[in-house]
Design a protein around this motif. Structure first.
Motif, PDB file in Angstrom:
ATOM      1  N   LEU A 126       0.834  -1.201   0.000  1.00  0.00           N
ATOM      2  CA  LEU A 126       0.000   0.000   0.000  1.00  0.00           C
ATOM      3  C   LEU A 126       0.872   1.255   0.000  1.00  0.00           C
ATOM      4  CD1 LEU A 126      -2.762   1.378   0.237  1.00  0.00           C
ATOM      5  CD2 LEU A 126      -2.636   1.054   2.724  1.00  0.00           C
ATOM      6  N   ASP A 127       1.944   1.251   0.781  1.00  0.00           N
ATOM      7  CA  ASP A 127       2.822   2.418   0.834  1.00  0.00           C
ATOM      8  C   ASP A 127       3.471   2.705  -0.520  1.00  0.00           C
ATOM      9  OD1 ASP A 127       2.602   3.530   3.385  1.00  0.00           O
ATOM     10  OD2 ASP A 127       3.808   1.924   4.258  1.00  0.00           O
ATOM     11  N   GLN A 128       3.856   1.673  -1.218  1.00  0.00           N
ATOM     12  CA  GLN A 128       4.482   1.875  -2.533  1.00  0.00           C
ATOM     13  C   GLN A 128       3.497   2.486  -3.521  1.00  0.00           C
ATOM     14  OE1 GLN A 128       5.812  -2.130  -3.195  1.00  0.00           O
ATOM     15  NE2 GLN A 128       7.883  -1.727  -2.417  1.00  0.00           N
ATOM     16  N   ILE A 129       2.259   2.052  -3.471  1.00  0.00           N
ATOM     17  CA  ILE A 129       1.236   2.632  -4.339  1.00  0.00           C
ATOM     18  C   ILE A 129       1.018   4.098  -3.977  1.00  0.00           C
ATOM     19  CG2 ILE A 129      -1.205   2.546  -4.985  1.00  0.00           C
ATOM     20  CD1 ILE A 129       0.270   0.258  -6.176  1.00  0.00           C
ATOM     21  N   VAL A 130       0.854   4.357  -2.682  1.00  0.00           N
ATOM     22  CA  VAL A 130       0.563   5.719  -2.223  1.00  0.00           C
ATOM     23  C   VAL A 130       1.706   6.664  -2.538  1.00  0.00           C
ATOM     24  CG1 VAL A 130       0.183   7.141  -0.171  1.00  0.00           C
ATOM     25  CG2 VAL A 130      -1.051   4.991  -0.437  1.00  0.00           C
TER      26      VAL A 130
END
Length: 463
Positions: A289-293
């Protein structure tokens, strides 16, 4: 002259029945719709209320994956439904989790991880207002009722306009300019017998166009009309790239990641995809999720921006701007394994018919042109409440004691044009057509019963 009188009486009779059927629900729709107009302001107020007591911090925000993991530790069987990015200056982030078949919303402090609030999604105030407005909180059955009453309201407005303009034309001796002037600007004298009728008619004239736009723009959400319109869109090829909610995109399996060809997965590629660069961080276990965000944050998509996790083993990450102004929405899809940009869906990618529907929905929700749209919606809602009150007041003053007070049905034939209009409206408004046939049958039965009762009374008096 006789045919004109018959037409006036029939219009008045249908206006009466349409009002009797739809006005009680119109009050519910007006109040709930008026409240829902201000959903963005309510949600911002709710978020600020959660954050106002939080002390100032001078640390970096906690990882979104860490925050999500803290929720999963509390609810081991939870599944992430969606994540809403924090707006500029927000202390909280919002997660939606599916827990035991129900969707729960959680607000967490980005800097401390503190759980600020949690609610069942269906119990949120604005969600309840939305269900009241769209289905009377009765599910699909309520949706059918709302759709039926909305179609009768369309008939109510059209017959009311025809009655009022025709009456003003007669009063103005055929001068249409004077008739329209009298229709929009009547002489209102409080306390007189004509006050409520003139107020009712004037409100109807000023509000009719926007009320019709609101009612028609709401039809694509309905069960019968909406599903039929969707089938027509599909048959005519008007539905564009498809529903973002139900995309069938699949990520390339991990073993084939080096040869990923996203064009084989999705045919829609915008000419300006450079605005949305692909996520380039490889991950052996898939994108987090952090990589997407971290990769979409610089794009400054219109808020709120929602991230939907992959569905299934090879599903895709979906990022969607859910700004209330639907023509500004953007949807992006990313491969779950290596973050390759698969597709971008913009407003311009849709068929003109679907874009027109989106304009109508944004107008309906008060989001098409900012706060003036909300103000226009609020004035319309207040005017509709005034129409309901004045209509009920007139009916109560004019009806005989212990009777419904329906206008008398005069014998005679209607012009062919009237029948043509009625048939067209029946085709465009199917639930109205079915219910109108039922009303006609009940009306005829009532007339026959009244006639037979009158004949029996006459015989008894003769004897």
């Amino acid at each position: 002259m006789m045919s004109h009188t018959i037409l006036q009486q029939r219009l008045w009779r249908w206006h009466f029945w349409a009002g009797l059927l739809s006005l009680p629900l119109a009050l519910v729709l007006a109040v709930s719709g008026g409240i829902y107009l201000f959903k963005p302001q309510y949600e911002r107020w709710h978020e600020q209320r959660l954050q106002h007591h939080l002390p100032a911090v001078h640390t970096l925000p906690i990882s979104n994956d860490v925050l999500l993991e803290s929720l999963r530790q509390r609810y081991p069987d939870a599944h992430l439904k969606q994540f809403t990015l924090a707006r500029s200056g927000d202390r909280s982030v919002e997660f939606e989790l599916l827990i035991s078949g129900e969707i729960h919303k959680f607000w967490l402090d980005r800097f401390t991880g503190e759980l600020l609030d949690s609610q069942l999604k269906q119990q949120q105030f604005m969600q309840w207002i939305k269900r009241l407005h769209g289905e009377l909180t009765l599910g699909n059955n309520g949706s059918y009722i709302v759709e039926l009453m909305a179609q009768w309201m369309i008939v109510l407005i059209i017959t009311g306009l025809a009655l009022h303009l025709s009456r003003q034309k007669v009063a103005a001796h055929g001068n249409w300019v004077l008739a329209i002037q009298r229709a929009f600007l009547p002489a209102l004298h409080p306390g007189t017998k004509l006050f409520w009728r003139r107020l009712h008619s004037a409100l109807g004239m000023w509000l009719s166009l926007f009320l019709l736009l609101l009612l028609i723009s709401g039809l694509p959400w309905t069960q019968v009309w909406g599903s039929g319109f969707q089938q027509l869109q599909t048959a005519m090829g008007w539905d564009g790239p498809g529903q973002e909610w139900f995309v069938t995109l699949q990520s390339q399996p991990p073993e084939t990641r080096p040869t990923l060809n996203s064009n084989e997965l999705w045919s829609l590629r915008s000419n300006s995809d450079d605005e949305f660069p692909p996520i380039s961080v490889p991950a052996a276990q898939g994108m987090t999720l952090d990589q997407i965000v971290s990769n979409i944050a610089p794009m400054q998509l219109p808020s709120p921006v929602i991230v939907f996790p992959p569905k299934g083993e090879n599903g895709v990450w979906t990022v969607r701007s859910m700004t209330p102004n639907r023509p500004q929405r953007v949807t992006l899809h990313y491969d779950r394994w290596n973050g390759a940009h698969i597709a971008t869906i913009r407003f311009d990618d849709y068929h003109p018919v679907k874009r027109l529907v989106s304009y109508g929905i944004a107008l309906h929700e008060g989001a098409l042109f900012g706060w003036p749209n909300q103000l226009l919606g609020l004035l319309t809602v207040l005017g509709l409440i005034g129409l309901v009150i004045s209509g009920v007041k007139m009916w109560w003053q004019r009806k005989p004691p212990h009777q419904l007070g329906a206008p008398v049905l005069l014998p005679g034939k209607l012009p062919a044009t009237v029948w043509c209009v009625a048939v067209v409206m029946g085709l465009l408004l199917p639930l109205f057509a079915v219910s109108a046939i039922a009303v006609l049958l009940l009306d005829r039965i009532g007339l026959l019963f009244h006639k037979s009762s009158s004949e029996i009374t006459s015989i008894n008096e003769t004897e």
